[in-house]
Design a protein around this motif. Structure first.
Motif, PDB file in Angstrom:
ATOM      1  N   LEU A  48       0.822  -1.209   0.000  1.00 45.23           N
ATOM      2  CA  LEU A  48       0.000   0.000   0.000  1.00 45.23           C
ATOM      3  C   LEU A  48       0.859   1.263   0.000  1.00 45.23           C
ATOM      4  O   LEU A  48       0.623   2.173  -0.794  1.00 45.23           O
ATOM      5  CB  LEU A  48      -0.971   0.019   1.180  1.00 45.23           C
ATOM      6  CG  LEU A  48      -1.918   1.220   1.230  1.00 45.23           C
ATOM      7  CD1 LEU A  48      -2.785   1.287  -0.014  1.00 45.23           C
ATOM      8  CD2 LEU A  48      -2.780   1.160   2.481  1.00 45.23           C
ATOM      9  N   MET A  49       1.864   1.334   0.851  1.00 47.98           N
ATOM     10  CA  MET A  49       2.708   2.532   0.903  1.00 47.98           C
ATOM     11  C   MET A  49       3.477   2.722  -0.406  1.00 47.98           C
ATOM     12  O   MET A  49       3.640   3.843  -0.888  1.00 47.98           O
ATOM     13  CB  MET A  49       3.689   2.469   2.070  1.00 47.98           C
ATOM     14  CG  MET A  49       3.043   2.721   3.400  1.00 47.98           C
ATOM     15  SD  MET A  49       2.342   4.394   3.485  1.00 47.98           S
ATOM     16  CE  MET A  49       0.630   4.035   3.682  1.00 47.98           C
ATOM     17  N   MET A  50       3.941   1.623  -1.000  1.00 42.02           N
ATOM     18  CA  MET A  50       4.656   1.714  -2.265  1.00 42.02           C
ATOM     19  C   MET A  50       3.733   2.239  -3.359  1.00 42.02           C
ATOM     20  O   MET A  50       4.081   3.162  -4.102  1.00 42.02           O
ATOM     21  CB  MET A  50       5.210   0.331  -2.648  1.00 42.02           C
ATOM     22  CG  MET A  50       6.002   0.299  -3.951  1.00 42.02           C
ATOM     23  SD  MET A  50       5.026   0.027  -5.445  1.00 42.02           S
ATOM     24  CE  MET A  50       4.197  -1.496  -5.088  1.00 42.02           C
ATOM     25  N   ILE A  51       2.539   1.700  -3.455  1.00 40.60           N
ATOM     26  CA  ILE A  51       1.625   2.107  -4.519  1.00 40.60           C
ATOM     27  C   ILE A  51       1.135   3.538  -4.291  1.00 40.60           C
ATOM     28  O   ILE A  51       0.947   4.293  -5.245  1.00 40.60           O
ATOM     29  CB  ILE A  51       0.463   1.089  -4.678  1.00 40.60           C
ATOM     30  CG1 ILE A  51      -0.031   1.090  -6.122  1.00 40.60           C
ATOM     31  CG2 ILE A  51      -0.675   1.345  -3.746  1.00 40.60           C
ATOM     32  CD1 ILE A  51       0.906   0.477  -7.096  1.00 40.60           C
ATOM     33  N   ILE A  52       0.957   3.937  -3.028  1.00 36.95           N
ATOM     34  CA  ILE A  52       0.569   5.320  -2.735  1.00 36.95           C
ATOM     35  C   ILE A  52       1.662   6.269  -3.204  1.00 36.95           C
ATOM     36  O   ILE A  52       1.376   7.299  -3.827  1.00 36.95           O
ATOM     37  CB  ILE A  52       0.276   5.505  -1.232  1.00 36.95           C
ATOM     38  CG1 ILE A  52      -1.044   4.831  -0.866  1.00 36.95           C
ATOM     39  CG2 ILE A  52       0.242   6.984  -0.854  1.00 36.95           C
ATOM     40  CD1 ILE A  52      -1.299   4.742   0.627  1.00 36.95           C
ATOM     41  N   GLY A  53       2.913   5.924  -2.942  1.00 38.48           N
ATOM     42  CA  GLY A  53       4.027   6.766  -3.374  1.00 38.48           C
ATOM     43  C   GLY A  53       4.085   6.919  -4.884  1.00 38.48           C
ATOM     44  O   GLY A  53       4.247   8.023  -5.409  1.00 38.48           O
ATOM     45  N   VAL A  54       3.934   5.823  -5.589  1.00 40.49           N
ATOM     46  CA  VAL A  54       3.992   5.856  -7.051  1.00 40.49           C
ATOM     47  C   VAL A  54       2.811   6.645  -7.622  1.00 40.49           C
ATOM     48  O   VAL A  54       2.988   7.535  -8.468  1.00 40.49           O
ATOM     49  CB  VAL A  54       4.028   4.424  -7.629  1.00 40.49           C
ATOM     50  CG1 VAL A  54       3.820   4.431  -9.136  1.00 40.49           C
ATOM     51  CG2 VAL A  54       5.332   3.737  -7.259  1.00 40.49           C
ATOM     52  N   TYR A  55       1.606   6.348  -7.148  1.00 37.86           N
ATOM     53  CA  TYR A  55       0.428   7.017  -7.701  1.00 37.86           C
ATOM     54  C   TYR A  55       0.307   8.469  -7.249  1.00 37.86           C
ATOM     55  O   TYR A  55      -0.195   9.311  -8.001  1.00 37.86           O
ATOM     56  CB  TYR A  55      -0.844   6.220  -7.421  1.00 37.86           C
ATOM     57  CG  TYR A  55      -1.047   5.165  -8.475  1.00 37.86           C
ATOM     58  CD1 TYR A  55      -1.645   5.488  -9.681  1.00 37.86           C
ATOM     59  CD2 TYR A  55      -0.588   3.871  -8.289  1.00 37.86           C
ATOM     60  CE1 TYR A  55      -1.802   4.541 -10.675  1.00 37.86           C
ATOM     61  CE2 TYR A  55      -0.740   2.910  -9.276  1.00 37.86           C
ATOM     62  CZ  TYR A  55      -1.346   3.257 -10.458  1.00 37.86           C
ATOM     63  OH  TYR A  55      -1.494   2.315 -11.445  1.00 37.86           O
ATOM     64  N   ALA A  56       0.763   8.806  -6.048  1.00 40.94           N
ATOM     65  CA  ALA A  56       0.746  10.211  -5.618  1.00 40.94           C
ATOM     66  C   ALA A  56       1.687  11.025  -6.506  1.00 40.94           C
ATOM     67  O   ALA A  56       1.361  12.147  -6.901  1.00 40.94           O
ATOM     68  CB  ALA A  56       1.137  10.328  -4.149  1.00 40.94           C
ATOM     69  N   THR A  57       2.835  10.453  -6.839  1.00 35.18           N
ATOM     70  CA  THR A  57       3.763  11.133  -7.742  1.00 35.18           C
ATOM     71  C   THR A  57       3.132  11.332  -9.112  1.00 35.18           C
ATOM     72  O   THR A  57       3.179  12.426  -9.689  1.00 35.18           O
ATOM     73  CB  THR A  57       5.079  10.335  -7.864  1.00 35.18           C
ATOM     74  OG1 THR A  57       5.626  10.161  -6.557  1.00 35.18           O
ATOM     75  CG2 THR A  57       6.070  11.040  -8.760  1.00 35.18           C
ATOM     76  N   LEU A  58       2.512  10.284  -9.650  1.00 30.32           N
ATOM     77  CA  LEU A  58       1.816  10.409 -10.932  1.00 30.32           C
ATOM     78  C   LEU A  58       0.714  11.458 -10.831  1.00 30.32           C
ATOM     79  O   LEU A  58       0.507  12.247 -11.752  1.00 30.32           O
ATOM     80  CB  LEU A  58       1.244   9.051 -11.365  1.00 30.32           C
ATOM     81  CG  LEU A  58       0.437   9.031 -12.663  1.00 30.32           C
ATOM     82  CD1 LEU A  58       1.261   9.542 -13.839  1.00 30.32           C
ATOM     83  CD2 LEU A  58      -0.084   7.616 -12.928  1.00 30.32           C
ATOM     84  N   GLY A  59       0.006  11.478  -9.715  1.00 29.47           N
ATOM     85  CA  GLY A  59      -1.066  12.455  -9.518  1.00 29.47           C
ATOM     86  C   GLY A  59      -0.582  13.889  -9.600  1.00 29.47           C
ATOM     87  O   GLY A  59      -1.227  14.745 -10.213  1.00 29.47           O
ATOM     88  N   VAL A  60       0.581  14.171  -9.010  1.00 26.04           N
ATOM     89  CA  VAL A  60       1.152  15.520  -9.087  1.00 26.04           C
ATOM     90  C   VAL A  60       1.418  15.885 -10.542  1.00 26.04           C
ATOM     91  O   VAL A  60       1.091  16.989 -10.992  1.00 26.04           O
ATOM     92  CB  VAL A  60       2.449  15.606  -8.247  1.00 26.04           C
ATOM     93  CG1 VAL A  60       3.195  16.907  -8.539  1.00 26.04           C
ATOM     94  CG2 VAL A  60       2.135  15.479  -6.760  1.00 26.04           C
ATOM     95  N   PHE A  61       1.980  14.946 -11.301  1.00 29.30           N
ATOM     96  CA  PHE A  61       2.278  15.239 -12.703  1.00 29.30           C
ATOM     97  C   PHE A  61       1.013  15.351 -13.547  1.00 29.30           C
ATOM     98  O   PHE A  61       0.986  16.116 -14.523  1.00 29.30           O
ATOM     99  CB  PHE A  61       3.255  14.203 -13.268  1.00 29.30           C
ATOM    100  CG  PHE A  61       4.660  14.477 -12.835  1.00 29.30           C
ATOM    101  CD1 PHE A  61       5.470  15.332 -13.567  1.00 29.30           C
ATOM    102  CD2 PHE A  61       5.180  13.904 -11.687  1.00 29.30           C
ATOM    103  CE1 PHE A  61       6.765  15.612 -13.166  1.00 29.30           C
ATOM    104  CE2 PHE A  61       6.467  14.164 -11.271  1.00 29.30           C
ATOM    105  CZ  PHE A  61       7.268  15.025 -12.005  1.00 29.30           C
ATOM    106  N   LEU A  62      -0.046  14.642 -13.190  1.00 30.15           N
ATOM    107  CA  LEU A  62      -1.318  14.811 -13.907  1.00 30.15           C
ATOM    108  C   LEU A  62      -1.896  16.199 -13.653  1.00 30.15           C
ATOM    109  O   LEU A  62      -2.479  16.809 -14.555  1.00 30.15           O
ATOM    110  CB  LEU A  62      -2.319  13.723 -13.509  1.00 30.15           C
ATOM    111  CG  LEU A  62      -1.988  12.308 -13.972  1.00 30.15           C
ATOM    112  CD1 LEU A  62      -3.037  11.330 -13.460  1.00 30.15           C
ATOM    113  CD2 LEU A  62      -1.860  12.229 -15.482  1.00 30.15           C
ATOM    114  N   LEU A  63      -1.725  16.711 -12.432  1.00 30.85           N
ATOM    115  CA  LEU A  63      -2.174  18.077 -12.146  1.00 30.85           C
ATOM    116  C   LEU A  63      -1.392  19.084 -12.986  1.00 30.85           C
ATOM    117  O   LEU A  63      -1.969  20.039 -13.521  1.00 30.85           O
ATOM    118  CB  LEU A  63      -2.015  18.395 -10.655  1.00 30.85           C
ATOM    119  CG  LEU A  63      -2.941  17.639  -9.710  1.00 30.85           C
ATOM    120  CD1 LEU A  63      -2.620  18.008  -8.260  1.00 30.85           C
ATOM    121  CD2 LEU A  63      -4.404  17.897 -10.023  1.00 30.85           C
ATOM    122  N   VAL A  64      -0.105  18.877 -13.126  1.00 29.46           N
ATOM    123  CA  VAL A  64       0.707  19.751 -13.975  1.00 29.46           C
ATOM    124  C   VAL A  64       0.241  19.638 -15.426  1.00 29.46           C
ATOM    125  O   VAL A  64       0.106  20.639 -16.135  1.00 29.46           O
ATOM    126  CB  VAL A  64       2.207  19.409 -13.841  1.00 29.46           C
ATOM    127  CG1 VAL A  64       3.041  20.145 -14.879  1.00 29.46           C
ATOM    128  CG2 VAL A  64       2.698  19.712 -12.429  1.00 29.46           C
TER     129      VAL A  64
END
Length: 138
Positions: A48-64
């Motif tokens: 869970l922590m690994m996937i949260i880290g990966v997807y949170a990072t992707l989420g920031v770039f999707l906002l950009v």
């Protein structure tokens, strides 16, 4: 659908998915672990922590990317295809492991939804000029 409307809806989707990837995955994992957290039946999972880290990072770039989707086409298509691949792999695993069947109505269809929405809303024009809002061209 016109390119202007498609771009507007794409921007909205990128913001919605970006925020969901940043804040929603952890929340869904806590509220509905059988549909969002893998390996819980076998005890504590570091997944869970690994996937949260990966997807949170992707989420920031999707906002950009929401500011100028055309400039971030490769990121958006990466999100589409990686979501499909991730969902297919998880779907097969959930289907074959009875302890993980909840994912067939949790994160697997959610990833397919992300892929479909972004793929459908991707602009059909080939130039950045065509995707620039009319107010910016004046």
């Amino acid at each position: 659908m016109s390119d202007t409307n498609r771009l507007l809806f794409l921007r909205i989707a990128l913001v919605a998915f970006g925020l969901t990837f940043i804040f929603g995955i952890y929340t869904l994992g806590i509220l509905w672990p059988s549909g969002w957290v893998w390996g819980q039946a076998h005890g504590h999972s570091h997944y869970l922590m690994m996937i949260i880290g990966v997807y949170a990072t992707l989420g920031v770039f999707l906002l950009v990317a929401a500011r100028n989707p055309y400039a971030h086409k490769s990121l958006i298509w990466f999100t589409v295809w990686s979501s499909v691949v991730h969902a297919v792999i998880m779907g097969v695993q959930a289907f074959t492991d009875t302890a993980e069947r909840g994912h067939l109505v949790g994160d697997v269809p959610a990833l397919i939804l992300v892929a479909i929405v972004l793929a459908v809303l991707m602009p059909r024009t080939t130039t950045a000029e065509a995707l620039t809002p009319r107010t910016a061209r004046a």
